[in-house]
Design an enzyme around this catalytic site. Sequence first.
Site, PDB file in Angstrom:
ATOM      1  CG  HIS A   1      -1.958   1.093   1.169  1.00 47.01           C
ATOM      2  ND1 HIS A   1      -3.308   0.876   1.223  1.00 47.01           N
ATOM      3  CD2 HIS A   1      -1.804   2.441   1.047  1.00 47.01           C
ATOM      4  CE1 HIS A   1      -3.940   2.048   1.142  1.00 47.01           C
ATOM      5  NE2 HIS A   1      -3.056   3.006   1.045  1.00 47.01           N
TER       6      HIS A   1
ATOM      7  CG  HIS B   1      -1.088   6.243  -2.668  1.00 46.46           C
ATOM      8  ND1 HIS B   1      -2.276   6.100  -3.343  1.00 46.46           N
ATOM      9  CD2 HIS B   1      -1.323   5.833  -1.399  1.00 46.46           C
ATOM     10  CE1 HIS B   1      -3.198   5.638  -2.514  1.00 46.46           C
ATOM     11  NE2 HIS B   1      -2.652   5.450  -1.340  1.00 46.46           N
TER      12      HIS B   1
ATOM     13  NE  ARG C   1       2.204  21.236 -14.426  1.00 51.77           N
ATOM     14  CZ  ARG C   1       2.259  22.556 -14.236  1.00 51.77           C
ATOM     15  NH1 ARG C   1       2.670  23.353 -15.193  1.00 51.77           N
ATOM     16  NH2 ARG C   1       1.910  23.080 -13.076  1.00 51.77           N
TER      17      ARG C   1
ATOM     18  CG  ASP D   1      -6.363   4.961  -6.640  1.00 48.26           C
ATOM     19  OD1 ASP D   1      -6.445   5.384  -5.465  1.00 48.26           O
ATOM     20  OD2 ASP D   1      -5.927   5.637  -7.586  1.00 48.26           O
TER      21      ASP D   1
ATOM     22  N   GLY E   1      -8.802   8.499  -2.265  1.00 50.40           N
ATOM     23  CA  GLY E   1      -9.357   9.831  -2.068  1.00 50.40           C
ATOM     24  C   GLY E   1     -10.231   9.865  -0.824  1.00 50.40           C
TER      25      GLY E   1
ATOM     26  CG  HIS F   1      -7.577   3.846   0.155  1.00 50.92           C
ATOM     27  ND1 HIS F   1      -7.035   3.417  -1.024  1.00 50.92           N
ATOM     28  CD2 HIS F   1      -6.602   4.549   0.773  1.00 50.92           C
ATOM     29  CE1 HIS F   1      -5.776   3.852  -1.122  1.00 50.92           C
ATOM     30  NE2 HIS F   1      -5.491   4.530  -0.036  1.00 50.92           N
TER      31      HIS F   1
ATOM     32  CD  GLU G   1      -6.997   7.138   4.653  1.00 48.93           C
ATOM     33  OE1 GLU G   1      -7.596   7.035   3.562  1.00 48.93           O
ATOM     34  OE2 GLU G   1      -5.850   7.581   4.756  1.00 48.93           O
TER      35      GLU G   1
ATOM     36  CG  ASP H   1      -1.110   5.852   2.601  1.00 51.72           C
ATOM     37  OD1 ASP H   1      -1.871   6.493   3.322  1.00 51.72           O
ATOM     38  OD2 ASP H   1      -1.423   5.435   1.476  1.00 51.72           O
TER      39      ASP H   1
HETATM   40  N1  LIG Z   1      -4.034   7.846   2.538  1.00 55.84           N
HETATM   41  C1  LIG Z   1      -4.740   8.030   1.408  1.00 55.84           C
HETATM   42  N2  LIG Z   1      -6.070   7.898   1.431  1.00 55.84           N
HETATM   43  C2  LIG Z   1      -6.791   8.060   0.301  1.00 55.84           C
HETATM   44  N3  LIG Z   1      -6.264   8.397  -0.913  1.00 55.84           N
HETATM   45  C3  LIG Z   1      -4.931   8.548  -0.954  1.00 55.84           C
HETATM   46  C4  LIG Z   1      -4.119   8.375   0.185  1.00 55.84           C
HETATM   47  N4  LIG Z   1      -2.826   8.600  -0.175  1.00 55.84           N
HETATM   48  C5  LIG Z   1      -2.824   8.893  -1.474  1.00 55.84           C
HETATM   49  N5  LIG Z   1      -4.074   8.864  -1.958  1.00 55.84           N
HETATM   50  C6  LIG Z   1      -4.389   9.154  -3.344  1.00 55.84           C
HETATM   51  O1  LIG Z   1      -4.979  10.435  -3.323  1.00 55.84           O
HETATM   52  C7  LIG Z   1      -5.696  10.558  -4.515  1.00 55.84           C
HETATM   53  C8  LIG Z   1      -6.781  11.537  -4.233  1.00 55.84           C
HETATM   54  C9  LIG Z   1      -7.253  12.150  -5.528  1.00 55.84           C
HETATM   55  C10 LIG Z   1      -8.575  12.811  -5.296  1.00 55.84           C
HETATM   56  O2  LIG Z   1      -9.133  12.681  -4.221  1.00 55.84           O
HETATM   57  C11 LIG Z   1      -9.162  13.589  -6.364  1.00 55.84           C
HETATM   58  C12 LIG Z   1     -10.343  14.257  -6.112  1.00 55.84           C
HETATM   59  C13 LIG Z   1     -10.919  15.017  -7.145  1.00 55.84           C
HETATM   60  C14 LIG Z   1     -10.305  15.110  -8.393  1.00 55.84           C
HETATM   61  C15 LIG Z   1      -9.111  14.441  -8.595  1.00 55.84           C
HETATM   62  C16 LIG Z   1      -8.434  14.538  -9.929  1.00 55.84           C
HETATM   63  O3  LIG Z   1      -7.332  13.963 -10.110  1.00 55.84           O
HETATM   64  O4  LIG Z   1      -8.993  15.182 -10.829  1.00 55.84           O
HETATM   65  C17 LIG Z   1      -8.531  13.659  -7.605  1.00 55.84           C
HETATM   66  C18 LIG Z   1      -6.206   9.172  -4.841  1.00 55.84           C
HETATM   67  O5  LIG Z   1      -5.989   8.926  -6.201  1.00 55.84           O
HETATM   68  C19 LIG Z   1      -5.396   8.240  -3.983  1.00 55.84           C
HETATM   69  O6  LIG Z   1      -4.754   7.230  -4.751  1.00 55.84           O
HETATM   70 ZN   LIG Z   2      -3.467   5.004   0.609  1.00 53.23          ZN
END
Ligand SMILES: Nc1ncnc2c1ncn2[C@@H]1O[C@H](CCC(=O)c2cccc(C(=O)O)c2)[C@@H](O)[C@H]1O
Ligand SMILES: [Zn+2]
Length: 353
Positions: free
Chosen positions: A27, A29, A82, A149, A183, A210, A213, A291
């Site tokens: 787990h 990222h 990018r 994911d 997310g 997930h 959490e 994480d």
């Molecule tokens: N502990 C965590 N717990 C949960 N997630 C975690 C954790 N650590 C990392 N992540 C990652 O954070 C991202 C969040 C991306 C996200 O919320 C979002 C919302 C709206 C638009 C977009 C976009 O890209 O347009 C993205 C997820 O893809 C996930 O893989």
């Molecule tokens: Zn995570």
Amino acid sequence: MTEHLVDPHASRDLKAFIAGLPKAELHVHHVGSASPRIVSELAARHPDSRVPTDPAALVDYFTFTDFAHFIEVYLSVVDLIRTPEDVRLLTYEVARDLARQQVRYAELTITPFSSTRRGIDERAFMDAIEDARKSAEAEFGTVLRWCFDIPGEAGLESAEETVRLATDDRLRPEGLVSFGLGGPEVGVPRPQFKPYFDRAIAAGLHSVPHAGETTGPQTVWDALTHLRAERIGHGTSSARDPKLLAHLAEHRIPLEVCPTSNIATRAVTTLDEHPIKEFVQAGVIVTINSDDPPMFGTDLDNEYAVAARLLGLDERGLADLAKNAVDVSFLDPAGKAGIKGEIDTYTAAWLDR
Ligand SMILES: Nc1ncnc2c1ncn2[C@@H]1O[C@H](CCC(=O)c2cccc(C(=O)O)c2)[C@@H](O)[C@H]1O
Ligand SMILES: [Zn+2]
């Protein structure tokens, strides 16, 4: 780095043992593992970004007031990725950092929607991660597999895009083994994603969302019943529901525990209050993970040191934790046997020294 990195309670010897212990990480990222050096290098390439270019300033930037703030900072780092070259460089460097910690195998969670929606060509994205994966295996000996994911808060459009990229035979990368959901959980109920997980599972991918959490045990139940989760990311709130703990133990559904992450995102107040001990006492299989290590001021070795302290583990106990992760990974049986053999050989030599 912040106070999280050095666990003051871990004895020097155990930390030395952990540093050399062959490990698997399940787990972790992709973007969340970008080192301060990589993040500052990318920030310098994109002056319009609000991400600091100075690694020292990043430490403050990576200090979060709550989970929503963490996601906001996370997305500002996503914005730095990018070009396909940015993707390749990031992936290769993450593999280097994993190899430095004796990680022989890692399932890296990648959110392709977040990159393709920002204009990175999907074919070029897949080629970049596969190129880095093959280079890392050849040069570092670290085997990488991918979890794609869904960023749940981005809704069903992101779910559709993610499952298309994960199941279209013209695009699906060779290293892809699992399908997740990340997310914020608040306001993002799990059942709506059932059709997408059904398609991913039908295509041979393993379900690892997930859940639990930042929300309660019902989210974990939903991930199990609607998304057919084989493992649960975090599952922290499971400790609040004895029936759920018993179910996880009976059906051998592992929790991917990320102790410092839970503190940094304020999902858990203090490490001493972390429910990992309840999980183990209930017979639930736990694996130890970082994480988003640089964002949480930690690394996998430190997470093992934290687990040793919270669970009162010695070298054998730590070796068992490492073997748990290998056992419940999606690596092939021969690969699992190889890493477990290395863990046993290393531990025996350490105890005989
Ligand atoms: N502990 C965590 N717990 C949960 N997630 C975690 C954790 N650590 C990392 N992540 C990652 O954070 C991202 C969040 C991306 C996200 O919320 C979002 C919302 C709206 C638009 C977009 C976009 O890209 O347009 C993205 C997820 O893809 C996930 O893989
Ligand atoms: Zn995570």
